[in-house]
Structures are given as structure tokens and as C-alpha cells.
Design a protein around this motif. Structure first.
Motif, short mmCIF file in Angstrom:
data_model
loop_
_atom_site.label_atom_id
_atom_site.label_comp_id
_atom_site.label_asym_id
_atom_site.label_seq_id
_atom_site.Cartn_x
_atom_site.Cartn_y
_atom_site.Cartn_z
N TYR A 1 -4.65 90.61 -27.13
CA TYR A 1 -3.23 90.60 -26.75
C TYR A 1 -3.05 90.36 -25.25
O TYR A 1 -2.05 89.77 -24.83
CB TYR A 1 -2.57 91.93 -27.13
CG TYR A 1 -2.14 92.01 -28.57
CD1 TYR A 1 -1.16 91.14 -29.08
CD2 TYR A 1 -2.70 92.94 -29.43
CE1 TYR A 1 -0.77 91.20 -30.40
CE2 TYR A 1 -2.30 93.01 -30.76
CZ TYR A 1 -1.34 92.14 -31.24
OH TYR A 1 -0.95 92.20 -32.56
N SER A 2 -4.02 90.78 -24.44
CA SER A 2 -3.88 90.61 -22.99
C SER A 2 -3.99 89.15 -22.57
O SER A 2 -3.58 88.80 -21.45
CB SER A 2 -4.94 91.45 -22.26
OG SER A 2 -6.25 90.96 -22.57
N SER A 3 -4.54 88.30 -23.44
CA SER A 3 -4.70 86.88 -23.09
C SER A 3 -3.82 85.96 -23.92
O SER A 3 -4.01 84.74 -23.91
CB SER A 3 -6.17 86.47 -23.24
OG SER A 3 -6.62 86.68 -24.58
N ILE A 4 -2.86 86.53 -24.64
CA ILE A 4 -2.01 85.74 -25.53
C ILE A 4 -1.36 84.57 -24.79
O ILE A 4 -1.40 83.42 -25.24
CB ILE A 4 -0.93 86.62 -26.19
CG1 ILE A 4 -1.53 87.43 -27.32
CG2 ILE A 4 0.21 85.75 -26.73
CD1 ILE A 4 -0.54 88.39 -27.97
N HIS A 5 -0.75 84.87 -23.65
CA HIS A 5 0.04 83.84 -22.98
C HIS A 5 -0.82 82.70 -22.43
O HIS A 5 -0.31 81.60 -22.17
CB HIS A 5 0.88 84.48 -21.87
CG HIS A 5 1.83 85.52 -22.40
ND1 HIS A 5 2.90 85.20 -23.22
CD2 HIS A 5 1.84 86.87 -22.27
CE1 HIS A 5 3.54 86.30 -23.55
NE2 HIS A 5 2.93 87.34 -23.00
N ASN A 6 -2.12 82.94 -22.28
CA ASN A 6 -3.02 81.88 -21.85
C ASN A 6 -3.41 80.96 -23.01
O ASN A 6 -3.86 79.83 -22.79
CB ASN A 6 -4.30 82.46 -21.24
CG ASN A 6 -4.03 83.23 -19.96
OD1 ASN A 6 -3.13 82.88 -19.21
ND2 ASN A 6 -4.81 84.27 -19.73
N MET A 7 -3.23 81.47 -24.24
CA MET A 7 -3.64 80.71 -25.42
C MET A 7 -2.50 79.95 -26.08
O MET A 7 -2.72 79.05 -26.88
CB MET A 7 -4.27 81.66 -26.44
CG MET A 7 -5.57 82.28 -26.00
SD MET A 7 -6.88 81.06 -25.73
CE MET A 7 -7.21 80.54 -27.43
N VAL A 8 -1.26 80.30 -25.75
CA VAL A 8 -0.11 79.62 -26.35
C VAL A 8 -0.11 78.14 -25.95
O VAL A 8 -0.44 77.79 -24.81
CB VAL A 8 1.20 80.29 -25.90
CG1 VAL A 8 2.41 79.48 -26.34
CG2 VAL A 8 1.29 81.70 -26.46
N ASP A 9 0.25 77.29 -26.90
CA ASP A 9 0.30 75.85 -26.65
C ASP A 9 1.12 75.56 -25.38
O ASP A 9 2.29 75.95 -25.30
CB ASP A 9 0.96 75.16 -27.86
CG ASP A 9 0.86 73.66 -27.81
OD1 ASP A 9 0.55 73.10 -26.73
OD2 ASP A 9 1.09 73.01 -28.85
N PRO A 10 0.55 74.88 -24.40
CA PRO A 10 1.29 74.55 -23.18
C PRO A 10 2.58 73.78 -23.44
O PRO A 10 3.52 73.85 -22.63
CB PRO A 10 0.30 73.70 -22.38
CG PRO A 10 -1.04 74.10 -22.89
CD PRO A 10 -0.85 74.41 -24.34
N ASP A 11 2.64 73.05 -24.55
CA ASP A 11 3.86 72.31 -24.88
C ASP A 11 5.05 73.23 -25.11
O ASP A 11 6.21 72.79 -25.01
CB ASP A 11 3.65 71.46 -26.14
CG ASP A 11 2.80 70.22 -25.88
OD1 ASP A 11 2.70 69.83 -24.70
OD2 ASP A 11 2.24 69.67 -26.83
N LEU A 12 4.79 74.49 -25.42
CA LEU A 12 5.88 75.44 -25.65
C LEU A 12 6.44 75.99 -24.34
O LEU A 12 7.58 76.48 -24.30
CB LEU A 12 5.39 76.62 -26.51
CG LEU A 12 5.19 76.34 -27.99
CD1 LEU A 12 4.46 77.51 -28.65
CD2 LEU A 12 6.51 76.09 -28.68
N GLY A 13 5.64 75.93 -23.28
CA GLY A 13 6.08 76.55 -22.03
C GLY A 13 6.33 78.04 -22.25
O GLY A 13 5.50 78.74 -22.85
N ASP A 14 7.49 78.51 -21.78
CA ASP A 14 7.88 79.90 -22.01
C ASP A 14 8.95 80.01 -23.09
O ASP A 14 9.61 81.05 -23.22
CB ASP A 14 8.41 80.53 -20.71
CG ASP A 14 7.31 80.62 -19.65
OD1 ASP A 14 6.16 80.89 -20.03
OD2 ASP A 14 7.63 80.43 -18.46
N ASN A 15 9.12 78.96 -23.86
CA ASN A 15 10.21 78.90 -24.85
C ASN A 15 9.77 79.43 -26.21
O ASN A 15 9.65 78.68 -27.18
CB ASN A 15 10.73 77.47 -24.97
CG ASN A 15 11.28 76.95 -23.66
OD1 ASN A 15 12.04 77.63 -22.98
ND2 ASN A 15 10.89 75.73 -23.29
#
Length: 273
Positions: free
Chosen positions: A216-230
Motif C-alpha cells: 500500500y505504501s507504494s501504490i501511487h508509484n505503480m498506478v498507470d502514469p496515463d491516469l496522473g492523479d485522476n
């Protein structure tokens, strides 16, 4: 149900060179027929059974009707045993995740695709009486029609190896065990949706990541960059919790597909079909 000539199918697939995906059991091709329709053609590999077994497959697939299953519309039985399926005007999910020229999929669309695939599995689970020998779930074999509706394309009876997958609503432990592989595939597929990475290339890395105690601590590093913060963080954590449980449950599933479908509909704010 139409029977097409081998010559027409070969021409529509550019001599069977327009490969969408291939595995040990089937090869799928993009086809453009003379009427302008874009279809998926599936070749059954290493099939040495009698023709009546192939006809049984055709009849079985022809009886299945669900918004999120690619429907059979024809077949060809000559040099190859070929199944012709409905419109795939918008290609595969893999195309949209990996092709930089295509508009990136937004978060709501990805959520909808996840629920649509589970809905297709629920239909197979609850309403198909015959055992299925093949159900494969990946970004390569989730197709989109002209309305951008997600369709599961790789399922059927033929080319059984070992025990068939009993998509039954039985609570018997052995039946749940046989559906464990499908639940596992679903977990990996959800990781593809979230990360934009192909399970064919980075599958083992994705699985190792989700199994880490502190993932969970690395979730935001694994999210598809195409999504950005959306994206919605709560929904993201819900999807990843489902993926983690699916992968963990491979050998001994602790829930059924219908239970998972109801859970996602309750947790994710997307209208039902």
C-alpha cells in the motif's frame, strides 16, 4: 449461424497474419470482411477430434448470450477449425493500455471494465450448465465493440487438458478449487488495469508487488502514469484489495465469482447494466 468458406476467412485475416493473441490452445485474428465488419476469428489449435465435437462447440457457444461475452456469429470447417465472433471495432484492451497513439483510458472506464469482466464470469458461473475447459482473462483478449463495450473473448469447451473448469454455483470445495485459476487470472487482470502493465511482460513483477506486506505504501508509484492523479484513492484501494485476495486465493478460493461481483457493485459507484 453462418458457415463461411475458408477462402473468405483467410482473405479477411490477411492470410492469418493479423494476430491479436495466441496461446497453446487458440490463436485469435482480426478480420475485416467484405461487408465492412471487423470481427475476431479464433482458430482451435491441435484439434484432432471428430467434426461432431467441433459442432458441439459451435452449438454451445451459439447459446451463450451476455452483453460482456463476445458472441459467436459463424464458423468455418475446412483446413482449419475456425470460430467467427462479433464486432471488435475498437480492438483490445491491450491496444488501449499500450498504444501511445490511442486516448488513455480514464479511471471510470477502467473500473467499468473490471466490473464488466466479472459480470461475464458471473454469467458463466451461474447460467452455464456444461463444464468450461477454457476461460482466459487478460488485456489481450478483452475486446471492445463499436460502442466501446468490453467483451470477454477467450472461453469455450474444446482443447481440454486435465479437468474442466466447473463454473458452477456449488459450494463444494473441489468445485471452488477448479475455479481458483480463473479467480487468480482475474486478480492479475485487475493489476493490468491499474498499472497499465501487461501481465505477459511484467506479470511476475506485478504479482510480487501485490504480495508484499507493505505494498500500500507504494501504490501511487505503480498506478498507470496515463491516469496522473485522476482516480479515486478509495476505489483504487478496493480494487487492489480484490486483486490481492484473488491472487492469494489461487489454491483455495474463499469466495465465488458472484460474491465478488456483488461486492464490487456495492463498493464501487458505477451503475449496473
Amino acid at each position: 449461424m453462418r458457415r463461411l468458406s475458408y477462402k473468405d476467412v483467410k482473405r479477411a485475416t490477411d492470410g492469418f497474419h493479423r494476430i491479436i493473441y495466441s496461446n497453446s490452445q487458440v490463436a485469435a485474428y482480426a478480420a475485416k470482411f467484405e461487408d465492412g465488419s471487423a470481427s475476431l476469428v479464433k482458430e482451435i489449435k491441435d484439434f484432432d477430434q471428430a467434426d461432431d465435437s467441433f459442432y458441439s462447440e459451435v452449438q454451445f457457444l451459439g447459446r451463450l448470450h451476455h452483453r460482456h461475452l463476445l458472441s459467436l456469429k459463424g464458423f468455418s470447417l475446412n483446413r482449419k477449425r475456425l470460430l467467427i465472433f462479433d464486432s471488435i471495432e475498437n480492438g483490445s484492451l491491450k491496444d488501449h493500455l499500450n498504444d501511445p497513439l490511442k486516448t488513455p483510458l480514464n479511471w471510470r472506464t477502467r473500473l467499468q471494465i473490471a466490473i464488466d469482466v466479472v459480470a461475464a464470469l458471473e454469467y458463466l458461473f451461474l447460467f452455464v450448465e456444461q463444464p468450461l475447459c477454457r476461460v482466459s482473462i487478460s488485456s489481450s483478449n478483452i475486446m471492445f465493440d463499436d460502442n466501446f463495450t468490453a467483451k470477454l473473448s477467450d472461453y469455450g469447451l474444446l482443447t481440454c487438458v486435465g479437468n474442466p473448469v466447473m463454473m458452477t454455483n456449488s459450494k463444494d470445495d473441489s468445485m471452488r478449487q477448479k475455479s481458483g485459476n480463473i479467480i487468480y487470472q482475474l486478480g492479475v487482470f485487475i493489476l493490468e488495469l491499474v498499472t497499465g502493465q501487461s501481465s505477459e511482460m511484467e506479470g511476475s513483477d506485478l504479482i510480487e508487488w501485490i504480495q508484499e506486506s507493505r505494498f500500500y505504501s507504494s501504490i501511487h508509484n505503480m498506478v498507470d502514469p496515463d491516469l496522473g492523479d485522476n482516480y479515486d484513492s478509495r476505489e483504487l484501494k478496493t480494487l487492489l484489495a480484490v486483486a490481492k485476495l484473488c491472487i492469494k486465493s489461487r489454491d483455495k478460493p474463499v469466495f465465488t465469482i458472484p460474491q465478488l461481483f456483488r461486492y464490487l457493485q456495492h463498493k464501487v459507484d458505477i451503475p449496473r447494466d
